[in-house]
Design a protein around this motif. Structure first.
Motif, PDB file in Angstrom:
ATOM      1  N   UNK A 118       0.834  -1.209   0.000  1.00  0.00           N
ATOM      2  CA  UNK A 118       0.000   0.000   0.000  1.00  0.00           C
ATOM      3  C   UNK A 118       0.867   1.256   0.000  1.00  0.00           C
ATOM      4  N   UNK A 119       1.941   1.255   0.797  1.00  0.00           N
ATOM      5  CA  UNK A 119       2.855   2.406   0.828  1.00  0.00           C
ATOM      6  C   UNK A 119       3.482   2.637  -0.542  1.00  0.00           C
ATOM      7  N   UNK A 120       3.931   1.565  -1.173  1.00  0.00           N
ATOM      8  CA  UNK A 120       4.541   1.688  -2.498  1.00  0.00           C
ATOM      9  C   UNK A 120       3.530   2.214  -3.517  1.00  0.00           C
ATOM     10  N   UNK A 121       2.320   1.700  -3.458  1.00  0.00           N
ATOM     11  CA  UNK A 121       1.301   2.111  -4.419  1.00  0.00           C
ATOM     12  C   UNK A 121       0.935   3.587  -4.248  1.00  0.00           C
ATOM     13  N   UNK A 122       0.777   4.023  -3.011  1.00  0.00           N
ATOM     14  CA  UNK A 122       0.352   5.396  -2.751  1.00  0.00           C
ATOM     15  C   UNK A 122       1.429   6.426  -3.073  1.00  0.00           C
ATOM     16  N   UNK A 123       2.686   6.003  -3.072  1.00  0.00           N
ATOM     17  CA  UNK A 123       3.792   6.945  -3.254  1.00  0.00           C
ATOM     18  C   UNK A 123       4.576   6.674  -4.539  1.00  0.00           C
ATOM     19  N   UNK A 124       3.918   6.102  -5.518  1.00  0.00           N
ATOM     20  CA  UNK A 124       4.571   5.725  -6.776  1.00  0.00           C
ATOM     21  C   UNK A 124       5.271   6.932  -7.416  1.00  0.00           C
ATOM     22  N   UNK A 125       6.590   6.855  -7.641  1.00  0.00           N
ATOM     23  CA  UNK A 125       7.284   7.999  -8.251  1.00  0.00           C
ATOM     24  C   UNK A 125       7.099   8.035  -9.765  1.00  0.00           C
ATOM     25  N   UNK A 126       7.336   9.192 -10.342  1.00  0.00           N
ATOM     26  CA  UNK A 126       7.318   9.319 -11.798  1.00  0.00           C
ATOM     27  C   UNK A 126       8.659   8.854 -12.349  1.00  0.00           C
ATOM     28  N   UNK A 127       8.622   7.989 -13.356  1.00  0.00           N
ATOM     29  CA  UNK A 127       9.856   7.532 -13.994  1.00  0.00           C
ATOM     30  C   UNK A 127      10.442   8.663 -14.831  1.00  0.00           C
TER      31      UNK A 127
END
Length: 362
Positions: free
Chosen positions: A201-210
């Motif tokens: 959930x943390x990874x999904x909510x804070x997905x960075x822009x490539x």
């Protein structure tokens, strides 16, 4: 019935309770068909063999490495030897240091799984000790400087070339990684560890822009490169070949940097994966220095690196859980590393949580 790793004939293989990894008569026939040397084989297993397995195979006229996956059953979409060989063929065509592929066997009939053959390259793979020619402070530092510089070289490979572009679809890579591994966890495990879902959930909510699309290795670390055996006069050690391309694709280059740094051994820390424990000794770069080395020649913003480090350890935990589950099922007998993952996987997840707490804005 018994089990064995290497047998001479297919008849012997059929008498075993567990399929062997090599059937020498079958390999010899295949080499003959491909015109690769002649005569009897000399075979030695090389590498740690935790996932895919490699053997050095010598006969008159050739010195080769055979690489194959583990014994079936294999998880879907993993241990794809045909794809791994094609990745290296494409990169070699772009001048990147990889071995030359000599033959690819996509059929499962010979050894039970596909495999490929590449030239053996003499050199040094450094994991838990430093060869004497590299064992001074300046050269130790040169080993890890070269490690970062070759990673940067990989990330500048021209992805517009057709043979490179065929390796994957880079758009949406990070989102796919999070979604795919979140789905793998319930398949790979027989126990409940809530932290896996929390980190997803943390990874999904804070997905960075490539910021850039690049060829990424997926398991880039000291133990997956081979250095030339001698240090050039007045220079630093050189990497002769980057190995183990099972995870390679097109995607976000910071995922490689995140993995390299998150799994890197340094003084005062334990490392569940224990892939290259030697870097915890004096003379090598620290983790922060690896990042500085990469940043010095990169235009990428590294502010979100903790997100990529979180991803690296979270994915590693899910991979390792599959090994642990196979050990529980009796599919990895005698594998002490897989057995250790009862506690090792939770430790990886705690490490991922430590990085997650450093994600800007999380």
């Amino acid at each position: 019935m018994t089990s064995a790793e290497i047998v001479q004939t297919a008849e012997e293989a059929r008498s075993l309770s567990m399929p062997p990894l090599l059937i020498l008569d079958e390999v010899e026939k295949y080499l003959d068909q491909q015109g690769l040397g002649s005569g009897e084989l000399t075979v030695d297993r090389i590498g740690d063999g935790r996932s895919n397995i490699t053997y050095r195979i010598r006969r008159s006229g050739v010195d080769l490495v055979l690489r194959r996956g583990p014994r079936p059953p294999l998880p879907k979409s993993t241990h794809d030897m045909v794809r791994e060989a094609r990745v290296q063929q494409a990169l070699r065509g772009q001048g990147f240091p990889v071995p030359e592929i000599r033959a690819v066997c996509a059929e499962e009939g010979l050894l039970g799984v596909p495999f490929y053959l590449m030239d053996y390259i003499g050199g040094e793979v450094i994991t838990d000790s430093v060869p004497s020619q590299f064992d001074d402070a300046e050269t130790r530092r040169g080993l890890t400087a070269e490690l970062v510089q070759v990673l940067q070289k990989l990330h500048t490979v021209d992805v517009s070339q057709p043979e490179i572009g065929a390796l994957g679809k880079p758009e949406g890579y990070l989102k796919r990684q999070v979604e795919r591994f979140a789905k793998l966890w319930p398949i790979n495990t027989q126990r409940e560890i809530p932290l896996v879902a929390e980190l997803a959930e943390t990874l999904h909510k804070n997905l960075p822009a490539t910021q850039q699309h690049a060829v990424i290795h997926g398991d880039y670390r000291l133990g997956n490169v081979m250095y030339e055996g001698a240090v050039p006069a007045g220079g630093q050690p050189r990497i002769a070949a980057v190995l183990d391309w099972e995870m390679a694709t097109l995607g976000d280059p910071l995922s490689d940097l995140g993995y390299l740094t998150a799994t890197y051994s340094q003084v005062g820390e334990g490392n569940v994966l224990a892939a290259s424990p030697i870097t915890a000794e004096p003379g090598f770069h620290t983790r922060d220095e690896l990042v500085e080395e990469y940043a010095a020649d990169s235009s990428l913003d590294l502010n979100m690196l903790p997100w990529y480090q979180t991803l690296a350890l979270w994915k590693s935990a899910i991979f390792c859980e599959a090994m642990y589950t196979r050990w529980l099922r009796g599919e990895r007998p005698g594998d002490s590393f897989a057995e250790s993952l009862e506690q090792g996987v939770p430790r990886l997840l705690e490490g991922a949580l430590g990085y997650a707490r450093k994600i800007p804005g999380a």
